[in-house]
Design a protein around this motif. Structure first.
Motif, mmCIF file in Angstrom:
data_model
loop_
_atom_site.group_PDB
_atom_site.id
_atom_site.type_symbol
_atom_site.label_atom_id
_atom_site.label_comp_id
_atom_site.label_asym_id
_atom_site.label_seq_id
_atom_site.Cartn_x
_atom_site.Cartn_y
_atom_site.Cartn_z
ATOM 1 N N LEU A 118 -7.585 -2.702 3.971
ATOM 2 C CA LEU A 118 -6.845 -1.448 4.089
ATOM 3 C C LEU A 118 -7.005 -0.629 2.814
ATOM 4 O O LEU A 118 -7.229 -1.183 1.746
ATOM 5 C CB LEU A 118 -5.353 -1.732 4.309
ATOM 6 N N GLU A 119 -6.830 0.680 2.950
ATOM 7 C CA GLU A 119 -6.851 1.593 1.814
ATOM 8 C C GLU A 119 -5.523 2.346 1.772
ATOM 9 O O GLU A 119 -4.789 2.371 2.763
ATOM 10 C CB GLU A 119 -8.004 2.603 1.960
ATOM 11 N N MET A 120 -5.223 2.997 0.664
ATOM 12 C CA MET A 120 -3.984 3.766 0.560
ATOM 13 C C MET A 120 -3.949 4.862 1.624
ATOM 14 O O MET A 120 -2.891 5.195 2.149
ATOM 15 C CB MET A 120 -3.820 4.348 -0.853
ATOM 16 N N GLU A 121 -5.100 5.389 1.984
ATOM 17 C CA GLU A 121 -5.170 6.391 3.051
ATOM 18 C C GLU A 121 -4.579 5.840 4.353
ATOM 19 O O GLU A 121 -3.888 6.553 5.087
ATOM 20 C CB GLU A 121 -6.628 6.820 3.255
ATOM 21 N N ASP A 122 -4.837 4.570 4.643
ATOM 22 C CA ASP A 122 -4.266 3.935 5.834
ATOM 23 C C ASP A 122 -2.744 3.884 5.748
ATOM 24 O O ASP A 122 -2.048 4.075 6.755
ATOM 25 C CB ASP A 122 -4.812 2.515 6.014
ATOM 26 N N MET A 123 -2.230 3.622 4.568
ATOM 27 C CA MET A 123 -0.778 3.566 4.375
ATOM 28 C C MET A 123 -0.153 4.931 4.701
ATOM 29 O O MET A 123 0.889 4.999 5.352
ATOM 30 C CB MET A 123 -0.433 3.148 2.945
ATOM 31 N N TYR A 124 -0.819 6.019 4.282
ATOM 32 C CA TYR A 124 -0.336 7.363 4.602
ATOM 33 C C TYR A 124 -0.462 7.630 6.103
ATOM 34 O O TYR A 124 0.478 8.095 6.744
ATOM 35 C CB TYR A 124 -1.119 8.434 3.825
ATOM 36 N N ASP A 125 -1.643 7.323 6.665
ATOM 37 C CA ASP A 125 -1.882 7.571 8.090
ATOM 38 C C ASP A 125 -0.886 6.834 8.979
ATOM 39 O O ASP A 125 -0.507 7.337 10.042
ATOM 40 C CB ASP A 125 -3.297 7.125 8.488
ATOM 41 N N LEU A 126 -0.458 5.662 8.549
ATOM 42 C CA LEU A 126 0.426 4.841 9.374
ATOM 43 C C LEU A 126 1.902 5.060 9.054
ATOM 44 O O LEU A 126 2.768 4.349 9.570
ATOM 45 C CB LEU A 126 0.056 3.361 9.211
ATOM 46 N N GLY A 127 2.190 6.032 8.212
ATOM 47 C CA GLY A 127 3.571 6.379 7.917
ATOM 48 C C GLY A 127 4.284 5.418 6.995
ATOM 49 O O GLY A 127 5.515 5.403 6.917
ATOM 50 N N LEU A 128 3.524 4.621 6.262
ATOM 51 C CA LEU A 128 4.119 3.680 5.316
ATOM 52 C C LEU A 128 4.320 4.321 3.949
ATOM 53 O O LEU A 128 4.915 3.718 3.059
ATOM 54 C CB LEU A 128 3.260 2.412 5.227
ATOM 55 N N VAL A 129 3.812 5.530 3.802
ATOM 56 C CA VAL A 129 3.988 6.343 2.597
ATOM 57 C C VAL A 129 4.102 7.792 3.064
ATOM 58 O O VAL A 129 3.439 8.189 4.024
ATOM 59 C CB VAL A 129 2.767 6.229 1.646
ATOM 60 N N GLY A 130 4.938 8.577 2.405
ATOM 61 C CA GLY A 130 4.963 10.012 2.645
ATOM 62 C C GLY A 130 5.902 10.502 3.730
ATOM 63 O O GLY A 130 6.050 11.706 3.893
ATOM 64 N N LEU A 131 6.524 9.626 4.474
ATOM 65 C CA LEU A 131 7.494 10.043 5.486
ATOM 66 C C LEU A 131 8.907 9.711 5.006
ATOM 67 O O LEU A 131 9.084 8.828 4.162
ATOM 68 C CB LEU A 131 7.244 9.329 6.821
ATOM 69 N N ASP A 132 9.886 10.398 5.576
ATOM 70 C CA ASP A 132 11.276 10.129 5.204
ATOM 71 C C ASP A 132 11.668 8.683 5.488
ATOM 72 O O ASP A 132 12.477 8.108 4.769
ATOM 73 C CB ASP A 132 12.230 11.074 5.944
ATOM 74 N N LYS A 153 2.379 0.466 -2.987
ATOM 75 C CA LYS A 153 1.225 -0.080 -3.711
ATOM 76 C C LYS A 153 1.191 -1.609 -3.611
ATOM 77 O O LYS A 153 0.133 -2.197 -3.341
ATOM 78 C CB LYS A 153 1.294 0.360 -5.172
ATOM 79 N N THR A 154 2.340 -2.245 -3.791
ATOM 80 C CA THR A 154 2.399 -3.704 -3.695
ATOM 81 C C THR A 154 2.153 -4.155 -2.259
ATOM 82 O O THR A 154 1.464 -5.150 -2.025
ATOM 83 C CB THR A 154 3.760 -4.218 -4.204
ATOM 84 N N MET A 155 2.687 -3.407 -1.288
ATOM 85 C CA MET A 155 2.454 -3.760 0.110
ATOM 86 C C MET A 155 0.969 -3.696 0.441
ATOM 87 O O MET A 155 0.434 -4.596 1.091
ATOM 88 C CB MET A 155 3.229 -2.851 1.055
ATOM 89 N N LEU A 156 0.293 -2.645 -0.007
ATOM 90 C CA LEU A 156 -1.144 -2.521 0.237
ATOM 91 C C LEU A 156 -1.873 -3.738 -0.323
ATOM 92 O O LEU A 156 -2.708 -4.347 0.353
ATOM 93 C CB LEU A 156 -1.688 -1.231 -0.383
#
Length: 184
Positions: A118-132, A153-156
Motif C-alpha cells: 500500500l501507499e499513502m495515496e491508498d490511505m487517502y483514496d480509502l478514507g483512512l486519511v483526510g476525512l472527518d 503513517k503507522t497504520m500504513l
C-alpha cells in the motif's frame, strides 16, 4: 494454555497478569529502561523459541515495540486496545481481561519490513486519511487486523508489514461503510 514463545512485557504486573491465565515465560523490559543486555536476551530467545511482544497500548509501549521490531526481525506482536486494557487512571496489559489477552494471543502479527503493498495515496483514496471520520475508519481497521490503534503513517507501515493488499482493505471497509469503495 501453554505459550511456547517467550513473551516480552513492560513490567512485573503485566508478567503476573499473563501468568495468572497462561503457562508462559516472560522477559520484563522495565518500561523505557530497556537496555542492550535485555535486547540481546530477546534476540537469543527469538532464535531459540520465538518471542511475542505484548506491550501496553500507550506511547511508551509503542516506543519499545518500534525499537524491538526495528532491531530484531521476526518478532510476533500481540495488541490490545486501550479501551480493553484500562482502569479509570491507568492503561496497560495488566488491566486486560482473560478474553482480551487470549484474543490478542490468537491474532499475533509478524512484521515483514520488506513488504510494500500500500501507499499513502491508498490511505487517502480509502478514507483512512483526510476525512472527518478517518480516525474512526482507522480504528475499525486496527481492530479488524489486530494491529493496535495508530495514526495513518503507522497504520500504513503496519498494514504493509502484514502484507495487506488494497483489494482486501477495500473489502474490509465495504463491510462497514456504505460509501462503496471501489478497487481501482
Amino acid at each position: 494454555m501453554k505459550i511456547k514463545e517467550v513473551i516480552v512485557v513492560e513490567g512485573k504486573n503485566d508478567d503476573l497478569r499473563l501468568k495468572q491465565f497462561f503457562d508462559c515465560d516472560t522477559i520484563i523490559t522495565h518500561g523505557l529502561g530497556l537496555d542492550d543486555k535485555t535486547i540481546e536476551m530477546i534476540k537469543e530467545m527469538n532464535d531459540k523459541r520465538g518471542v511475542i511482544l505484548f506491550l501496553d497500548p500507550d506511547h511508551p509501549g509503542e516506543m519499545i515495540r518500534k525499537r524491538l521490531n526495528d532491531s530484531i526481525s521476526g518478532l510476533k506482536n500481540a495488541f490490545v486496545l486501550k479501551k480493553n486494557a484500562r482502569t479509570t487512571k491507568k492503561v496497560g496489559v495488566e488491566h486486560a481481561s482473560y478474553e482480551v489477552l487470549k484474543e490478542a494471543l490468537d491474532n499475533l502479527v509478524t512484521y515483514d519490513n520488506d513488504s510494500r503493498t500500500l501507499e499513502m495515496e491508498d490511505m487517502y483514496d480509502l478514507g483512512l486519511v483526510g476525512l472527518d471520520d478517518a480516525a474512526i475508519r482507522r480504528e475499525y481497521i486496527s481492530e479488524k487486523y489486530h494491529i493496535g490503534k495508530c495514526n495513518a503513517k503507522t497504520m500504513l507501515k503496519r498494514l504493509n508489514m502484514i502484507k495487506v493488499k488494497r483489494e482486501e482493505l477495500v473489502g474490509v471497509l465495504n463491510e462497514r461503510y456504505s460509501d462503496s469503495l471501489k478497487d481501482e
